[in-house]
Design a protein around this motif. Structure first.
Motif, short mmCIF file in Angstrom:
data_model
loop_
_atom_site.label_atom_id
_atom_site.label_comp_id
_atom_site.label_asym_id
_atom_site.label_seq_id
_atom_site.Cartn_x
_atom_site.Cartn_y
_atom_site.Cartn_z
N ARG A 231 32.36 -2.27 19.59
CA ARG A 231 32.25 -3.85 18.72
C ARG A 231 30.34 -3.81 18.73
NH1 ARG A 231 34.80 -8.97 17.99
NH2 ARG A 231 32.91 -10.38 17.10
N PRO A 232 29.80 -2.72 17.83
CA PRO A 232 29.04 -2.60 17.31
C PRO A 232 28.48 -4.35 16.48
CG PRO A 232 30.16 -1.51 15.46
CD PRO A 232 31.41 -2.18 15.98
N ASP A 233 28.59 -5.07 16.55
CA ASP A 233 28.06 -5.87 15.14
C ASP A 233 26.36 -5.97 16.11
OD1 ASP A 233 30.16 -6.77 15.21
OD2 ASP A 233 30.46 -8.64 16.67
N LYS A 234 25.77 -6.00 16.94
CA LYS A 234 24.70 -6.11 17.19
C LYS A 234 23.62 -4.27 16.28
CE LYS A 234 24.99 -8.84 22.05
NZ LYS A 234 24.74 -8.89 23.44
N ALA A 235 24.39 -3.85 16.86
CA ALA A 235 23.91 -2.60 16.46
C ALA A 235 23.69 -2.49 14.56
CB ALA A 235 24.47 -1.30 16.21
N MET A 236 24.20 -4.03 14.39
CA MET A 236 23.51 -3.80 12.55
C MET A 236 23.36 -5.48 12.39
SD MET A 236 27.83 -4.61 11.71
CE MET A 236 27.06 -5.34 10.13
N SER A 237 22.58 -5.27 12.92
CA SER A 237 21.94 -7.59 13.38
C SER A 237 20.33 -6.78 13.39
CB SER A 237 22.62 -8.03 14.15
OG SER A 237 24.06 -8.21 13.70
N PRO A 238 19.44 -7.01 11.97
CA PRO A 238 17.89 -6.93 12.20
C PRO A 238 17.45 -7.96 12.22
CG PRO A 238 18.86 -5.90 10.20
CD PRO A 238 20.04 -6.55 10.77
N GLU A 239 18.38 -8.88 11.82
CA GLU A 239 17.49 -10.61 11.55
C GLU A 239 16.80 -10.91 12.70
OE1 GLU A 239 21.94 -11.02 11.90
OE2 GLU A 239 21.16 -9.27 11.25
N ASN A 240 16.96 -10.86 13.92
CA ASN A 240 16.43 -10.82 14.51
C ASN A 240 15.79 -9.82 14.54
OD1 ASN A 240 14.92 -11.78 17.33
ND2 ASN A 240 16.42 -13.59 17.36
N GLY A 241 13.96 -9.82 15.02
CA GLY A 241 13.42 -8.52 14.90
C GLY A 241 13.68 -8.02 16.15
N GLU A 242 13.22 -9.28 17.00
CA GLU A 242 12.73 -8.85 18.36
C GLU A 242 14.23 -8.19 19.19
OE1 GLU A 242 10.76 -11.21 22.50
OE2 GLU A 242 10.88 -12.44 20.36
N ALA A 243 14.96 -9.37 19.03
CA ALA A 243 16.21 -9.13 19.94
C ALA A 243 16.51 -7.64 19.58
CB ALA A 243 17.35 -9.88 19.47
N PHE A 244 17.13 -6.98 18.10
CA PHE A 244 17.14 -6.15 17.01
C PHE A 244 16.23 -4.74 18.15
CE2 PHE A 244 17.01 -2.80 14.09
CZ PHE A 244 18.72 -1.97 14.07
N ASN A 245 14.92 -5.07 18.19
CA ASN A 245 14.65 -4.06 18.54
C ASN A 245 14.65 -3.65 20.10
OD1 ASN A 245 12.75 -2.69 16.69
ND2 ASN A 245 11.62 -4.87 16.56
N GLN A 246 14.67 -4.71 20.49
CA GLN A 246 14.89 -4.22 22.49
C GLN A 246 16.58 -3.88 22.93
OE1 GLN A 246 15.17 -8.51 23.78
NE2 GLN A 246 13.01 -8.65 23.76
N TYR A 247 17.66 -4.29 21.43
CA TYR A 247 18.84 -3.37 20.89
C TYR A 247 18.59 -1.61 21.40
CZ TYR A 247 23.81 -1.93 20.39
OH TYR A 247 24.34 -1.62 20.39
N VAL A 248 17.62 -1.80 20.78
CA VAL A 248 17.12 -0.07 19.77
C VAL A 248 16.64 0.79 20.69
CG1 VAL A 248 16.36 1.18 18.32
CG2 VAL A 248 17.65 -0.64 17.55
N ASN A 249 15.90 -0.19 21.35
CA ASN A 249 15.21 0.92 22.80
C ASN A 249 16.32 0.73 24.08
OD1 ASN A 249 12.61 0.26 21.72
ND2 ASN A 249 12.48 -1.05 22.39
N ARG A 250 16.97 -0.09 24.01
CA ARG A 250 17.71 0.08 25.16
C ARG A 250 18.99 1.82 24.94
NH1 ARG A 250 19.25 0.95 29.95
NH2 ARG A 250 21.94 -0.05 30.52
N LEU A 251 19.39 1.44 23.89
CA LEU A 251 19.87 2.51 23.33
C LEU A 251 20.03 3.57 22.91
CD1 LEU A 251 22.57 2.94 21.53
CD2 LEU A 251 21.14 2.82 19.37
N GLY A 252 18.47 4.19 23.03
CA GLY A 252 18.20 5.08 23.35
C GLY A 252 17.59 5.14 24.80
N GLU A 253 17.80 4.56 25.42
CA GLU A 253 17.78 4.51 26.96
C GLU A 253 19.18 4.96 26.99
OE1 GLU A 253 16.88 1.15 28.48
OE2 GLU A 253 14.62 1.16 28.58
#
Length: 470
Positions: free
Chosen positions: A183-205
Motif C-alpha cells: 500500500r504505497p499511498d505515502k510514497a506518492m504523496s508529496p503535497e505535504n513536503g515535510e512529511a514526504f521528505n521524512q518518508y523518503v529518508n525513512r525509505l532510504g534507511e
C-alpha cells in the motif's frame, strides 16, 4: 412475521434457503483486503475484554456513538472499557436500519452464542459473558479466524514496513495463511513536503540506500516491492481520491522530486503529475510479478480538521466524495493496456452514483486472457450493507459478468468482522433466488448453486496467485 436474525435471515424463499444452506454457508473465506494488525495475528493475541476487540479502532461504531450524543471520553477517550461498552450498548437500539444493528447482533450470535438484543439493560451481562468466552484459549485471534473458516487474509502494509510479523507467522503458521499487501499511498504523496521528505529518508534507511534523485527513489521503492514479493505478497492496494493520469515527462518528474526534496512547495499540477507517474510505475511492477492491483477511490479524507488534530486520521471523519472518476480511469487503464502491462485489477468506488460507470469501465479492458481479469470490486465502506451490496451486484450483473465476481472482503480492523461474509452470501443467494422464483432464471439449482459457490469462494481462489505457507 419472520423472527429476527434466525437461520433464514435475509432469505425470503425456499429457493434462497436452499442456495444458502446447501451451497454457500460452509465455504471457506478468502479475505483478500483488510486492515487487521499483523502483530496481533503473529502473537495469536488473547483479548482481555469485548471492548478491546470490538470498539478499539472501529470508526463505524464511533460515528454512530457520536451521532447518538455520546461524549468522546466514552469513544476514544479515557473512560474504562466497561464504560465504553455501556455507551455502545446504549447506542445499539438507536442503530435500527443501520448495518451496525445487523452486524452487532450477528457477531454476538456467531462468536458468543448471545441471542439477546443488546441494550443498556443487559450491557453488564453481555460484557461479562463475552469476557468469559474471550478468556478461553480457543477464542484467541487464531481461534476466532478458524471458527469462521478463514483460509486466507491479506493485511494492508506500507512499503517501509519490516514485515517482521508476517515472517514470524509464516515460520509457524496456523490453519490460515496471512500475506502482506503493498500500500504505497505515502510514497506518492508529496503535497505535504515535510512529511514526504521524512518518508523518503525513512525509505532510504529501510532500503539501505542513499536517495539523491528520482531514480534512487524509484530503485528503493522497487527494492521494497521485490522484498514484499519475497515475503508472499501478490496484492497491492491504493487509497485514492481518483485515478491520477496526467501527462508528464520523466524530466518533469525528476525536477518535481528534486524540488520537494529541496524544501520547496509544489503546485497542484506538479503534485498530480508526480502521483500519475508513481502510480504507473507501481502498476507496471505489479504486472511484472502477476500481482493483483486494487484501487479504492472516492473518499473525502480527514474532513474535520479539528478532530484530525485531536484524534488523528482513521477515527471516523472520512466520507463519500464526489470526484469525477471516468476520464482518469480511461487514461490510466488505457496507458497500461497500450503497453501490454495491465494486470489483474479490482476497482472499488465509494460514490454509488458511479456504480454503472465502474462496472462498464471494467468491460473496456478485459482482453480474454483471464476470466474476470478487470473486476468491479464489492460494495465498499459506506455501501457495505444490504442496499449498497444489492446495487453493486445489480450493476455488475447488468453490465458485466456477476458469475466471474471475486466476491466479498471485510475491509475491517476487527477480528469479529467476518460474519460480513455470511451477510454477503445470504444476500447474494436471495438475489439469485428471487430471479428463479420470478421465472427470470431457470430453476437449475446445480448450475446456479455452482455460480454462487464461485462468487463466494472459488473465483477468488483462482484469481489470486497465493502460494501456500508452511
Amino acid at each position: 412475521m419472520k423472527p429476527f436474525l434466525d437461520e433464514n435471515f435475509l432469505l425470503q424463499s425456499r429457493v434462497a434457503e436452499e442456495l444458502y444452506h446447501d451451497y454457500a454457508k460452509d465455504l471457506p473465506i478468502i479475505d483478500y483486503h483488510n486492515h487487521l494488525p499483523p502483530n496481533e495475528v503473529a502473537a495469536n493475541k488473547q483479548f482481555s475484554n469485548i471492548t478491546e476487540i470490538w470498539l478499539h479502532g472501529d470508526h463505524y461504531k464511533w460515528r454512530a456513538m457520536r451521532a447518538n450524543g455520546v461524549d468522546e471520553k466514552f469513544i476514544t477517550g479515557a473512560a474504562s472499557d466497561q464504560e465504553k461498552f455501556q455507551k455502545w450498548a446504549e447506542t445499539v437500539p438507536y442503530t435500527l436500519r443501520n448495518p451496525l444493528y445487523h452486524w452487532t447482533h450477528l457477531e454476538l450470535q456467531r462468536y458468543f452464542g448471545i441471542n439477546d438484543l443488546l441494550s443498556a439493560d443487559n450491557a453488564d451481562a453481555v460484557f461479562e459473558k463475552a469476557n468469559q468466552d474471550l478468556a478461553n484459549p480457543n477464542m484467541s485471534v487464531h481461534g476466532l479466524l478458524e471458527q469462521m473458516k478463514v483460509e486466507t487474509i491479506c493485511t494492508t502494509d506500507d512499503p517501509i514496513d519490516s514485515l517482521e510479523f508476517h515472517q514470524a507467522y509464516a515460520k509457524n503458521p496456523g490453519k490460515f495463511d496471512m500475506y502482506p499487501a503493498f500500500r504505497p499511498d505515502k510514497a506518492m504523496s508529496p503535497e505535504n513536503g515535510e512529511a514526504f521528505n521524512q518518508y523518503v529518508n525513512r525509505l532510504g534507511e529501510v532500503a539501505n540506500s542513499d536517495i539523491n534523485n528520482l531514480q534512487d527513489y524509484l530503485d528503493a521503492l522497487k527494492s521494497r516491492h521485490d522484498f514484499f514479493a519475497q515475503n508472499g505478497c501478490c496484492v497491492s492496494d491504493h487509497g485514492l481520491s481518483h485515478l491520477y493520469a496526467e501527462d508528464f515527462t520523466e524530466t518533469e518528474i525528476s525536477n518535481i522530486f528534486t524540488k520537494v526534496r529541496q524544501g520547496n512547495d509544489l503546485t497542484l499540477e506538479e503534485i498530480n503529475k508526480f502521483k500519475s507517474a508513481l502510480l504507473l510505475h507501481f502498476a507496471e511492477w505489479d504486472h511484472e510479478k502477476n500481482w493483483v492491483q486494487q484501487f479504492h477511490v472516492g473518499a473525502f479524507r480527514n474532513t474535520n480538521s479539528g478532530s484530525l488534530k485531536k484524534l488523528g486520521p482513521d477515527t471516523g471523519f472520512d466520507s463519500i466524495g464526489d470526484y469525477s472518476q471516468g476520464l482518469g480511469l480511461v487514461k490510466f487503464l488505457d496507458r497500461l493496456a497500450a503497453k501490454e502491462k495491465l494486470g489483474k485489477t479490482i476497482l472499488y468506488n465509494l460514490n454509488a452514483s458511479d456504480n454503472d460507470l465502474f462496472a462498464a469501465m471494467c468491460g473496456n479492458f478485459n482482453d480474454g486472457t483471464i476470466a474476470g481479469k478487470i473486476q468491479y470490486g464489492s460494495a465498499w465502506w459506506y455501501h457495505d450493507q444490504k442496499d449498497g451490496m444489492t446495487k453493486q451486484i445489480n450493476s455488475l450483473s447488468n453490465i458485466g459478468l456477476i458469475s466471474r465476481f471475486v466476491g466479498m472482503l471485510t475491509d475491517s480492523r476487527s477480528f469479529l468482522s467476518f460474519p460480513r461474509h455470511e451477510y454477503f452470501r445470504r444476500l447474494l443467494c436471495n438475489i439469485f433466488a428471487e430471479d428463479i422464483v420470478n421465472g427470470e432464471l431457470p430453476h437449475d439449482m446445480k448450475w446456479i448453486g455452482k455460480i454462487v459457490q464461485d462468487i463466494c469462494y472459488y473465483n477468488a481462489k483462482a484469481y489470486f496467485p497465493f502460494k501456500k505457507q508452511g
